[in-house]
Design an enzyme around this catalytic site. Sequence first.
Site, short mmCIF file in Angstrom:
data_model
loop_
_atom_site.label_atom_id
_atom_site.label_comp_id
_atom_site.label_asym_id
_atom_site.label_seq_id
_atom_site.Cartn_x
_atom_site.Cartn_y
_atom_site.Cartn_z
N GLU A 35 -8.04 0.40 8.82
CA GLU A 35 -7.47 1.69 9.23
C GLU A 35 -7.19 1.79 10.73
OE1 GLU A 35 -6.39 3.51 6.97
OE2 GLU A 35 -7.57 3.08 5.19
N GLU A 64 -4.02 7.74 9.24
CA GLU A 64 -4.88 6.55 9.24
C GLU A 64 -6.15 6.80 10.06
OE1 GLU A 64 -4.36 4.37 7.12
OE2 GLU A 64 -2.22 4.08 6.86
N HIS A 67 -8.49 8.41 7.82
CA HIS A 67 -9.08 7.42 6.91
C HIS A 67 -10.17 6.62 7.63
CE1 HIS A 67 -5.13 7.35 4.39
NE2 HIS A 67 -5.73 8.53 4.39
N GLU A 135 0.25 -1.81 4.30
CA GLU A 135 -0.23 -0.82 3.33
C GLU A 135 -0.60 -1.49 2.00
OE1 GLU A 135 -0.91 2.41 3.84
OE2 GLU A 135 -0.26 2.24 5.93
N GLU A 165 -2.72 4.68 0.36
CA GLU A 165 -2.02 3.47 0.79
C GLU A 165 -0.75 3.28 -0.02
OE1 GLU A 165 -3.07 2.22 3.48
OE2 GLU A 165 -5.16 2.85 3.50
N HIS A 168 1.82 5.74 1.30
CA HIS A 168 2.35 5.28 2.58
C HIS A 168 3.36 4.15 2.38
CE1 HIS A 168 -1.52 6.76 4.78
NE2 HIS A 168 -0.77 7.75 4.34
#
Length: 189
Positions: A35, A64, A67, A135, A165, A168
């Site tokens: 991340e 991110e 995360h 990702e 993910e 993204h």
Amino acid sequence: MWAYEKKLQYPVRVSKCDPLMAKFLMEQYGGADGELAAALRYLNQRYTIPDKVVGLLTDIGTEEFAHLEMIATMVYKLTKDATPAQLKAAGLGDHYAAHDSALFYTNAAGVPWTASYIAAKGDPIADLYEDIAAEEKARATYQWLIDMTDDVDLQDSLKYLREREIVHSLRFREAVEILKEKQDQRIYF
């Protein structure tokens, strides 16, 4: 630029002390596909990306960091009640000796985070393909982490991160198509 809400993006619960799982989760904290690397990659690339998609990199780069905060919380909760002997048995003895219970940006093998994990070519299409790959690698790692624990509470948070993910990756794919369409347009004078 940002409004910080003092809560995690998604709840993090763990049902037991598990220093070995914490060690594995360090891959997403300070690893090449983790991340921190993702957040810094996207926020760095946004300076050479066309205006049409710059907001996407800002949004995802910021997420991110959220995360990263979730992973840090997981690692902390999995190790907070561990004894030094348990940490040593889980392969975290070196970490404990150097940092006690403080988090430090390393991967699961204890290798410190490095700026060489960040890819930025300056070509928007190349950078976005790099982002898609990042990702997808993170998605795969989250799946493997889910497979490595029987803690259903921890699995829940990891599944949430895995799904983000995927989202993204899809958004970056859309951005590639937007830029390719623009690239293919003829300019008439």
